[in-house]
Scaffold this motif. Structure first.
Motif, PDB file in Angstrom:
ATOM      1  N   ASN A  96       0.822  -1.200   0.000  1.00 43.14           N
ATOM      2  CA  ASN A  96       0.000   0.000   0.000  1.00 43.14           C
ATOM      3  C   ASN A  96       0.865   1.262   0.000  1.00 43.14           C
ATOM      4  O   ASN A  96       0.645   2.172  -0.787  1.00 43.14           O
ATOM      5  N   VAL A  97       1.872   1.275   0.885  1.00 44.25           N
ATOM      6  CA  VAL A  97       2.720   2.463   0.982  1.00 44.25           C
ATOM      7  C   VAL A  97       3.476   2.680  -0.328  1.00 44.25           C
ATOM      8  O   VAL A  97       3.688   3.810  -0.764  1.00 44.25           O
ATOM      9  N   ALA A  98       3.843   1.576  -0.979  1.00 39.50           N
ATOM     10  CA  ALA A  98       4.653   1.672  -2.202  1.00 39.50           C
ATOM     11  C   ALA A  98       3.831   1.936  -3.466  1.00 39.50           C
ATOM     12  O   ALA A  98       4.383   1.935  -4.567  1.00 39.50           O
ATOM     13  N   THR A  99       2.534   2.191  -3.301  1.00 38.59           N
ATOM     14  CA  THR A  99       1.665   2.318  -4.481  1.00 38.59           C
ATOM     15  C   THR A  99       2.203   3.299  -5.537  1.00 38.59           C
ATOM     16  O   THR A  99       2.355   2.947  -6.704  1.00 38.59           O
ATOM     17  N   VAL A 100       2.483   4.522  -5.108  1.00 40.19           N
ATOM     18  CA  VAL A 100       2.891   5.521  -6.098  1.00 40.19           C
ATOM     19  C   VAL A 100       4.311   5.271  -6.612  1.00 40.19           C
ATOM     20  O   VAL A 100       4.539   5.296  -7.823  1.00 40.19           O
ATOM     21  N   ARG A 110      14.829   0.634  -4.188  1.00 39.26           N
ATOM     22  CA  ARG A 110      14.472   1.990  -3.778  1.00 39.26           C
ATOM     23  C   ARG A 110      13.058   2.008  -3.184  1.00 39.26           C
ATOM     24  O   ARG A 110      12.794   2.708  -2.208  1.00 39.26           O
ATOM     25  N   GLN A 111      12.149   1.226  -3.766  1.00 40.13           N
ATOM     26  CA  GLN A 111      10.789   1.126  -3.224  1.00 40.13           C
ATOM     27  C   GLN A 111      10.812   0.614  -1.786  1.00 40.13           C
ATOM     28  O   GLN A 111      10.148   1.151  -0.909  1.00 40.13           O
ATOM     29  N   ARG A 112      11.587  -0.442  -1.563  1.00 41.62           N
ATOM     30  CA  ARG A 112      11.634  -1.048  -0.227  1.00 41.62           C
ATOM     31  C   ARG A 112      12.223  -0.087   0.790  1.00 41.62           C
ATOM     32  O   ARG A 112      11.709   0.041   1.894  1.00 41.62           O
ATOM     33  N   GLU A 113      13.318   0.591   0.399  1.00 38.93           N
ATOM     34  CA  GLU A 113      13.959   1.524   1.333  1.00 38.93           C
ATOM     35  C   GLU A 113      13.006   2.655   1.697  1.00 38.93           C
ATOM     36  O   GLU A 113      12.873   3.044   2.853  1.00 38.93           O
ATOM     37  N   ARG A 114      12.363   3.176   0.681  1.00 40.83           N
ATOM     38  CA  ARG A 114      11.466   4.301   0.909  1.00 40.83           C
ATOM     39  C   ARG A 114      10.264   3.898   1.762  1.00 40.83           C
ATOM     40  O   ARG A 114       9.841   4.630   2.655  1.00 40.83           O
ATOM     41  N   THR A 115       9.742   2.706   1.489  1.00 43.10           N
ATOM     42  CA  THR A 115       8.606   2.208   2.268  1.00 43.10           C
ATOM     43  C   THR A 115       8.986   2.087   3.742  1.00 43.10           C
ATOM     44  O   THR A 115       8.247   2.526   4.631  1.00 43.10           O
ATOM     45  N   LEU A 119       7.354   4.147   6.870  1.00 42.73           N
ATOM     46  CA  LEU A 119       6.709   3.448   7.988  1.00 42.73           C
ATOM     47  C   LEU A 119       7.353   3.868   9.309  1.00 42.73           C
ATOM     48  O   LEU A 119       6.662   4.046  10.313  1.00 42.73           O
ATOM     49  N   ASP A 120       8.664   4.067   9.314  1.00 46.07           N
ATOM     50  CA  ASP A 120       9.332   4.603  10.508  1.00 46.07           C
ATOM     51  C   ASP A 120       8.789   5.983  10.860  1.00 46.07           C
ATOM     52  O   ASP A 120       8.526   6.288  12.016  1.00 46.07           O
ATOM     53  N   LEU A 121       8.640   6.802   9.833  1.00 45.45           N
ATOM     54  CA  LEU A 121       8.192   8.176  10.031  1.00 45.45           C
ATOM     55  C   LEU A 121       6.850   8.225  10.764  1.00 45.45           C
ATOM     56  O   LEU A 121       6.620   9.082  11.614  1.00 45.45           O
ATOM     57  N   VAL A 122       5.953   7.305  10.426  1.00 39.80           N
ATOM     58  CA  VAL A 122       4.632   7.332  11.059  1.00 39.80           C
ATOM     59  C   VAL A 122       4.556   6.380  12.267  1.00 39.80           C
ATOM     60  O   VAL A 122       3.474   6.108  12.793  1.00 39.80           O
ATOM     61  N   GLY A 123       5.726   5.879  12.695  1.00 40.87           N
ATOM     62  CA  GLY A 123       5.774   5.110  13.928  1.00 40.87           C
ATOM     63  C   GLY A 123       5.277   3.681  13.818  1.00 40.87           C
ATOM     64  O   GLY A 123       4.883   3.091  14.819  1.00 40.87           O
ATOM     65  N   LEU A 124       5.295   3.128  12.607  1.00 48.20           N
ATOM     66  CA  LEU A 124       4.872   1.734  12.416  1.00 48.20           C
ATOM     67  C   LEU A 124       5.955   1.000  11.626  1.00 48.20           C
ATOM     68  O   LEU A 124       5.840   0.808  10.418  1.00 48.20           O
ATOM     69  N   PRO A 125       7.035   0.589  12.304  1.00 54.51           N
ATOM     70  CA  PRO A 125       8.208   0.060  11.607  1.00 54.51           C
ATOM     71  C   PRO A 125       7.902  -1.117  10.670  1.00 54.51           C
ATOM     72  O   PRO A 125       7.082  -1.980  10.984  1.00 54.51           O
ATOM     73  N   ALA A 126       8.574  -1.121   9.533  1.00 58.12           N
ATOM     74  CA  ALA A 126       8.338  -2.118   8.487  1.00 58.12           C
ATOM     75  C   ALA A 126       8.500  -3.542   9.012  1.00 58.12           C
ATOM     76  O   ALA A 126       7.737  -4.437   8.648  1.00 58.12           O
ATOM     77  N   LYS A 127       9.495  -3.730   9.869  1.00 58.01           N
ATOM     78  CA  LYS A 127       9.779  -5.065  10.399  1.00 58.01           C
ATOM     79  C   LYS A 127       8.496  -5.700  10.978  1.00 58.01           C
ATOM     80  O   LYS A 127       8.241  -6.876  10.782  1.00 58.01           O
TER      81      LYS A 127
END
Ligand code: ADP
Ligand code: ADP
Length: 228
Positions: A96-100, A110-115, A119-127
């Protein structure tokens, strides 16, 4: 930064949703669009995002007339967070985050890193969260994923339609605080629609007050609008 020159929308049934709207928003400014239901706030946002074609006027972004550029080109420059979250239920949080970024053809790394960064930025870590599905998260968490998605392609402009409308008051309070923190870090130019005047006063640098028929009645800082 964003200039609307005589922007107008008349729907095919003859409804004038937005009268000729002139508005200039500065870079990094947070602007709330408020006014009674049906006064053209969503239509205005959707025209800026080209989900709806204007029937008159121009949209100028950073000096470029973008009234006629392709929707894909626009997604790079304008992020969008919709009402009631609007995450794709069949996609993981990460997808979902990587949609655009995916739409723009970024490479996978680059998609994975940015995602992960978003997710860190909004406090919901990707892990922990990237492989979950939206229905496994609370309303407030989904809303934060919506913000992460809106910011994923690093747009200059973020448009939000009732971004915090669908969550309970306590979660909303927290989200608003977090959004302010994110905004002070990233300095995006933000236009958001809300029916909640307190939210507008709390978050916005300037408030655009619409009246029926999509007329801009007032465009001023919160103190001036409250005093009027
Ligand atoms: P707001 O976001 O301020 O509630 P909208 O932009 O959704 O207002 O709607 C503005 C006006 O345009 C309303 O009168 C609404 O009924 C009308 N409207 C919205 N979408 C359509 C449509 N697809 N066709 C005809 N009229 C519409
Ligand atoms: P596809 O679904 O297109 O086959 P992937 O599953 O590798 O490809 O990922 C799609 C996108 O979703 C990636 O670009 C990535 O940004 C994001 N994504 C999916 N899972 C994760 C994860 N665990 N961590 C970070 N990003 C993820």
């Amino acid at each position: 930064m964003i200039r609307l020159d005589g922007l107008g929308k008349r729907y095919p049934d003859g409804t004038v949703a937005v009268a000729e709207l002139d508005m200039a928003v500065r870079r990094g400014e947070l602007v709330a669009l408020v006014g009674p239901s049906g006064c053209g706030k969503s239509t205005t946002l959707r025209m800026v995002n080209r989900l709806i074609e204007p029937t008159s006027g121009r949209i100028v972004l950073d000096g470029d007339d973008v009234t006629d550029v392709s929707a894909v080109e626009l997604r790079r420059r304008i992020g969008y967070v919709i009402q009631q979250v609007g995450l794709f239920p069949h996609l993981t949080v990460g997808d979902n985050v990587a949609t655009v970024p995916r739409l723009l053809g970024w490479d996978k790394k680059r998609q994975r890193e940015r995602t992960a960064e978003m997710l860190d930025l909004v406090g919901l870590p990707a892990k922990t969260y990237a492989d979950r599905y939206p229905h496994e998260l609370s309303g407030g968490q989904q809303q934060r994923i919506g913000v992460a998605r809106g910011l994923a392609a690093d747009p200059d402009v973020l448009l939000m339609d009732e971004p915090f409308g669908a969550v309970d008051p306590i979660a909303r309070d927290r989200l608003q605080g977090e959004f302010r923190r994110i905004q002070s870090e990233l300095h995006k130019t933000v236009l958001f629609v809300t029916h909640d005047v307190d939210e507008a006063v709390r978050l916005a640098d300037r408030i655009a007050v619409f009246s029926q028929g999509g007329k801009l009645e007032q465009f001023a800082d919160p103190a001036t609008v409250l005093g009027a």
